[in-house]
Design an enzyme around this catalytic site. Structure first.
Site, PDB file in Angstrom:
ATOM      1  N   LEU A  57     -42.151  -2.462   9.168  1.00 21.59           N
ATOM      2  CA  LEU A  57     -43.502  -2.233   9.666  1.00 21.59           C
ATOM      3  C   LEU A  57     -44.531  -2.471   8.579  1.00 21.59           C
ATOM      4  O   LEU A  57     -44.311  -2.172   7.402  1.00 21.59           O
ATOM      5  CB  LEU A  57     -43.638  -0.794  10.171  1.00 21.59           C
ATOM      6  CG  LEU A  57     -42.679  -0.343  11.270  1.00 21.59           C
ATOM      7  CD1 LEU A  57     -42.967   1.103  11.636  1.00 21.59           C
ATOM      8  CD2 LEU A  57     -42.788  -1.239  12.492  1.00 21.59           C
ATOM      9  N   SER A  58     -45.675  -2.979   8.977  1.00 21.96           N
ATOM     10  CA  SER A  58     -46.794  -3.065   8.044  1.00 21.96           C
ATOM     11  C   SER A  58     -47.274  -1.655   7.726  1.00 21.96           C
ATOM     12  O   SER A  58     -47.076  -0.718   8.510  1.00 21.96           O
ATOM     13  CB  SER A  58     -47.935  -3.869   8.666  1.00 21.96           C
ATOM     14  OG  SER A  58     -48.476  -3.163   9.779  1.00 21.96           O
ATOM     15  N   PRO A  59     -47.907  -1.451   6.561  1.00 24.70           N
ATOM     16  CA  PRO A  59     -48.430  -0.124   6.234  1.00 24.70           C
ATOM     17  C   PRO A  59     -49.379   0.434   7.285  1.00 24.70           C
ATOM     18  O   PRO A  59     -49.354   1.638   7.570  1.00 24.70           O
ATOM     19  CB  PRO A  59     -49.145  -0.352   4.895  1.00 24.70           C
ATOM     20  CG  PRO A  59     -48.398  -1.476   4.268  1.00 24.70           C
ATOM     21  CD  PRO A  59     -48.038  -2.388   5.422  1.00 24.70           C
ATOM     22  N   THR A  80     -49.361  -0.135  10.556  1.00 27.03           N
ATOM     23  CA  THR A  80     -48.593   0.303  11.719  1.00 27.03           C
ATOM     24  C   THR A  80     -47.852   1.597  11.422  1.00 27.03           C
ATOM     25  O   THR A  80     -47.811   2.517  12.255  1.00 27.03           O
ATOM     26  CB  THR A  80     -47.599  -0.788  12.154  1.00 27.03           C
ATOM     27  OG1 THR A  80     -48.326  -1.966  12.495  1.00 27.03           O
ATOM     28  CG2 THR A  80     -46.786  -0.339  13.347  1.00 27.03           C
ATOM     29  N   ALA A  81     -47.254   1.689  10.241  1.00 26.76           N
ATOM     30  CA  ALA A  81     -46.589   2.933   9.849  1.00 26.76           C
ATOM     31  C   ALA A  81     -47.578   4.097   9.855  1.00 26.76           C
ATOM     32  O   ALA A  81     -47.249   5.204  10.310  1.00 26.76           O
ATOM     33  CB  ALA A  81     -45.961   2.770   8.460  1.00 26.76           C
TER      34      ALA A  81
END
Length: 243
Positions: free
Chosen positions: A59-61, A63-64
């Site tokens: 996951l991209s930061p 999205t996380a």
């Protein structure tokens, strides 16, 4: 550049109004503390984009951060992460609730090994990571105050709902082609928080490192490979072209 500086810049950008995905003080502090480079490597650690690793999407930061803000754990909550991946979100949660209060599972064995290694390198070896079918959860440690499902499903898995504490919360991508980030309570009441795009939750036999159990498919593929590599008639030395 100092990774701590890069982490600070990353979180600053996630807090900026142009993204606005980090809003909580605890999440800001946790993401500034967790060395993301231990989980994904220095080159990709602080770029805000997803990528593939060991057959799964990291996951991209941003999205996380959306997932973790929706989860909103209290400091002493027991948390289960379904879809451990590389282990990063489990580490961020450990900063909030403590390593002993975080369990993570994944259906893919090599991801379990990778997550364990990454968490230990980053200083979170107290987080338990086990290989399990995500839809079954981890009943041995239930009930959970919070469960984070990092894969999409058409409906909340029944086993995960049954493992929630009375006032617990499940956060998951809900849907197939059109997905929404959703929070779900133990009774199945759902609140939708905007669109997302996640890979579907895998069942046993679908993981990237599984042994293919269908003999016919294996044999057909092997025959096709051998036929493709075999020589054509005019190349065969046993044909007597002058006879």
């Amino acid at each position: 550049m100092d990774p701590a500086v890069l982490r600070g810049d990353m979180v600053d950008s996630l807090q900026h109004e142009s993204k606005g995905v980090v809003r909580s003080t605890w999440l800001s502090a946790a993401m500034r503390s967790v060395p993301r480079e231990a989980f994904v490597g220095e080159e990709q650690a602080y770029s805000d984009r997803p990528f593939e690793r060991l057959g799964t999407r990291v996951l991209s930061p941003s999205t996380a951060a959306r997932l973790l803000e929706a989860l909103d754990p209290d400091a002493d909550d027991d948390v289960l992460v379904v879809g451990a991946g590389v282990g990063y979100t489990a580490a961020v949660l450990a900063e909030r609730v403590g390593e002993a209060n975080v369990q993570a599972i994944d259906i893919t064995r090599r991801l379990v090994v990778d997550a364990r290694t990454n968490l230990a390198e980053a200083g979170y070896e107290g987080v338990l990571v086990d290989r399990r079918d995500g839809a079954e959860g981890l009943p041995e440690y239930a009930p959970y105050d919070r469960i984070l499902l990092e894969a999409a499903a058409v409906r909340p898995p029944r086993a995960l709902l049954s493992q929630l504490a009375e006032d617990g919360r499940l956060v998951m991508p809900l849907g197939t082609n059109e997905q929404t980030l959703a929070t779900v309570d133990p009774d199945g009441e759902t609140q939708r928080l905007g669109s997302v795009a996640f890979q579907p939750m895998l069942v046993e036999g679908e993981q990237a490192d599984t042994i293919e159990r269908n003999r016919t498919r294996r044999e057909d593929r092997e025959h096709a490979r051998r036929n493709a590599q075999s020589r054509t008639g005019w190349e065969q030395n046993w044909i007597d072209w002058d006879g």
